[in-house]
Design an enzyme around this catalytic site. Structure first.
Site, PDB file in Angstrom:
ATOM      1  N   LYS A  34       0.841  -1.205   0.000  1.00 33.61           N
ATOM      2  CA  LYS A  34       0.000   0.000   0.000  1.00 33.61           C
ATOM      3  C   LYS A  34       0.878   1.256   0.000  1.00 33.61           C
ATOM      4  O   LYS A  34       2.082   1.188   0.278  1.00 33.61           O
ATOM      5  CB  LYS A  34      -0.903  -0.016   1.238  1.00 33.61           C
ATOM      6  N   ARG A 132     -10.973   0.011  14.390  1.00 35.94           N
ATOM      7  CA  ARG A 132     -10.792   0.703  13.110  1.00 35.94           C
ATOM      8  C   ARG A 132     -11.639  -0.050  12.091  1.00 35.94           C
ATOM      9  O   ARG A 132     -12.853  -0.087  12.245  1.00 35.94           O
ATOM     10  CB  ARG A 132      -9.290   0.726  12.756  1.00 35.94           C
ATOM     11  N   HIS A 164      -6.962  -7.112  12.271  1.00 36.46           N
ATOM     12  CA  HIS A 164      -5.703  -6.352  12.375  1.00 36.46           C
ATOM     13  C   HIS A 164      -5.475  -6.007  13.845  1.00 36.46           C
ATOM     14  O   HIS A 164      -6.425  -5.715  14.569  1.00 36.46           O
ATOM     15  CB  HIS A 164      -5.833  -5.095  11.509  1.00 36.46           C
ATOM     16  N   ARG A 220       0.624 -10.970   6.864  1.00 40.83           N
ATOM     17  CA  ARG A 220       0.473  -9.748   6.056  1.00 40.83           C
ATOM     18  C   ARG A 220       1.536  -8.709   6.419  1.00 40.83           C
ATOM     19  O   ARG A 220       1.224  -7.616   6.870  1.00 40.83           O
ATOM     20  CB  ARG A 220      -0.891  -9.103   6.347  1.00 40.83           C
ATOM     21  N   TYR A 265      17.909  30.111   9.668  1.00 40.61           N
ATOM     22  CA  TYR A 265      16.864  30.954  10.268  1.00 40.61           C
ATOM     23  C   TYR A 265      16.827  30.865  11.787  1.00 40.61           C
ATOM     24  O   TYR A 265      16.870  29.767  12.350  1.00 40.61           O
ATOM     25  CB  TYR A 265      15.489  30.528   9.761  1.00 40.61           C
ATOM     26  N   CYS A 312      15.424  24.305   6.313  1.00 42.64           N
ATOM     27  CA  CYS A 312      14.657  25.258   5.512  1.00 42.64           C
ATOM     28  C   CYS A 312      13.866  24.507   4.446  1.00 42.64           C
ATOM     29  O   CYS A 312      13.887  23.286   4.400  1.00 42.64           O
ATOM     30  CB  CYS A 312      15.598  26.271   4.863  1.00 42.64           C
ATOM     31  N   ASP A 314      14.277  24.181   1.162  1.00 43.67           N
ATOM     32  CA  ASP A 314      15.030  23.441   0.149  1.00 43.67           C
ATOM     33  C   ASP A 314      16.424  23.045   0.602  1.00 43.67           C
ATOM     34  O   ASP A 314      17.183  22.491  -0.178  1.00 43.67           O
ATOM     35  CB  ASP A 314      15.213  24.302  -1.113  1.00 43.67           C
TER      36      ASP A 314
HETATM   37  C1  LIG Z   1      -0.478  -1.630   6.873  1.00 41.27           C
HETATM   38  C2  LIG Z   1      -1.162  -2.893   7.152  1.00 41.27           C
HETATM   39  C3  LIG Z   1      -0.456  -4.099   7.286  1.00 41.27           C
HETATM   40  C4  LIG Z   1       1.051  -4.162   7.349  1.00 41.27           C
HETATM   41  O1  LIG Z   1       1.463  -3.592   8.572  1.00 41.27           O
HETATM   42  P1  LIG Z   1       3.015  -3.537   8.953  1.00 41.27           P
HETATM   43  O2  LIG Z   1       3.047  -3.057  10.348  1.00 41.27           O
HETATM   44  O3  LIG Z   1       3.613  -2.566   8.002  1.00 41.27           O
HETATM   45  O4  LIG Z   1       3.531  -4.893   8.772  1.00 41.27           O
HETATM   46  C5  LIG Z   1      -1.169  -5.268   7.400  1.00 41.27           C
HETATM   47  N1  LIG Z   1      -2.515  -5.250   7.406  1.00 41.27           N
HETATM   48  C6  LIG Z   1      -3.225  -4.104   7.314  1.00 41.27           C
HETATM   49  C7  LIG Z   1      -4.694  -4.138   7.360  1.00 41.27           C
HETATM   50  C8  LIG Z   1      -2.579  -2.888   7.205  1.00 41.27           C
HETATM   51  O5  LIG Z   1      -3.288  -1.753   7.146  1.00 41.27           O
END
Ligand SMILES: *Cc1c(COP(=O)(O)O)cnc(C)c1O
Length: 369
Positions: A34, A132, A164, A220, A265, A312, A314
């Site tokens: 992602k 979430r 998750h 994942r 700055y 800054c 740039d």
């Molecule tokens: C981003 C994400 C992951 C991967 O998480 P990491 O901490 O980068 O391994 C897996 N599952 C879902 C739903 C995520 O949003």
């Protein structure tokens, strides 16, 4: 030559995915790519992950899933972040696996299927405690009965169930176990309703690395495939993972300043003695955190120098010391071998390395190595 260059070692991504697959031998691997592969470049990172053995690619946004197909990836792709307004036809036609968190989204899919617009491949997302995405445990049974009725009618294909974790990067945290318990309960509920779940998946990088008992059918990992594990390897080997991204710039100018001279700055840095300063051609418009002024370091000719004073838009300045051999045109390593890590920048900027690589990488083209 741009002010800041990002180079990605795609072979490192391949090797990292293979290393993670070896650490999760009983599970498949979904490589999470992602957000432009956490700034590493969606398409080349995805190809590298496939070479390392990724069974699935995971992206939050449907547009990224389509981009992967457009680039010729014909394997399993999973996408999970959208509402009922998502135009699913293209996703379904192109065989992209879709997450379902609510009866709304499932309803849209069922409608589409009834109109002959294809049979969606669905992974039911359960909120086991993150708060979430996902259907709350209390509403899971209703969603499952809707899904299983639709499956019986041949309108959807239920492929997976997933969740998750909230605290995977704190391996001893009690929510990891309580979420795992809820996830097992959700799977039991599905099997009790004769819903066959082919792929149960829960583990992000931290969980993949620390909780082999929670690998289920697929892991994942995201950040770990880029070589940035979010937990410490007890053996001090970074779990065999290698950071893929390096970020470099160059010195536009090296010049002498007397002692007691203010720099940048607000003059937050004052030269402590007569010295040489170097001007680095990268600033906050390039992703260099302004908050890292005076804290983060860069490397020139193998030596580390803190940023002197404010970053800054740039540019920023480093104090090279009175006897430097550095000259204009020298390479400056912000992240990479011989220089700081993304983790070092995260510590300096008060954030996590995820944000560092997304920001440096997301802003510009990548060159591959
Ligand atoms: C981003 C994400 C992951 C991967 O998480 P990491 O901490 O980068 O391994 C897996 N599952 C879902 C739903 C995520 O949003």
């Amino acid at each position: 030559m741009s002010a800041l260059s990002v180079a990605v070692d795609y072979d490192a991504i391949t090797n990292n995915v293979a290393a993670l697959a070896a650490l999760a031998p009983t599970a498949k691997v979904m490589a999470v790519v992602k957000a432009d592969a956490y700034g590493h470049g969606l398409i080349p990172a995805a190809r590298a992950a496939r070479r390392g053995g990724a069974h699935f690619l995971g992206v939050a946004q449907p547009s990224e899933a389509i981009a992967l197909r457009d680039a010729g990836d014909e394997g399993n792709i999973f996408t999970w972040l959208y509402g009922p307004e998502v135009p699913i036809d293209d996703l379904v036609t192109r065989g992209i696996d879709l997450s379902v968190s609510s009866p709304d989204v499932l309803g849209e899919m069922i409608c589409a299927a009834r109109e002959g617009r294809g049979i969606p491949r669905v992974h039911i997302c359960v909120d086991t405690g993150l708060g979430r995405e996902g259907v709350p445990m209390a509403s899971l049974e209703a969603l499952l009965s809707l899904a299983s009725a639709a499956q019986d009618e041949g309108l959807i294909r239920i492929v997976g169930m997933w969740s998750h974790l909230a605290w995977a990067d704190k391996p001893g945290h009690p929510t990891v176990d309580s979420q795992a318990t809820n996830f097992r309960e959700a799977l039991l509920m599905a099997s009790g309703m004769d819903v066959d779940i082919e792929l149960a998946h829960l583990a992000n990088s931290a969980c993949t690395l620390t909780r082999p008992d929670l690998h289920f059918d697929m892991v994942r990992p995201g950040i770990a495939i880029y070589g940035l594990p979010p937990v410490e390897d007890p053996q001090g080997q970074n779990f065999g993972l290698v950071a893929a991204m390096s970020v470099t710039s160059s010195l536009a100018l090296v010049k002498e300043l007397p002692g007691g001279h203010g720099v940048s700055y607000g003059h937050e840095y004052i030269t402590p003695y007569p010295t040489s300063v170097g001007l680095v051609t990268a600033g906050y418009a390039d992703g260099v955190f302004r908050a890292a002024g005076g804290v983060a370091e860069v490397a020139v000719r193998g030596r580390r120098y803190p940023i002197a004073g404010r970053v800054c838009m740039d540019q920023f300045v480093i104090d090279l010391g009175p006897a430097t051999e550095a000259t204009a045109g020298d390479l400056v390593t912000l992240i990479g071998p011989g220089g700081p890590s993304a983790r070092d920048w995260a510590t300096a900027a008060g954030t996590i390395d995820y944000e560092i690589v997304c920001r440096f990488g997301g802003l510009r083209p990548k060159t591959g190595r």
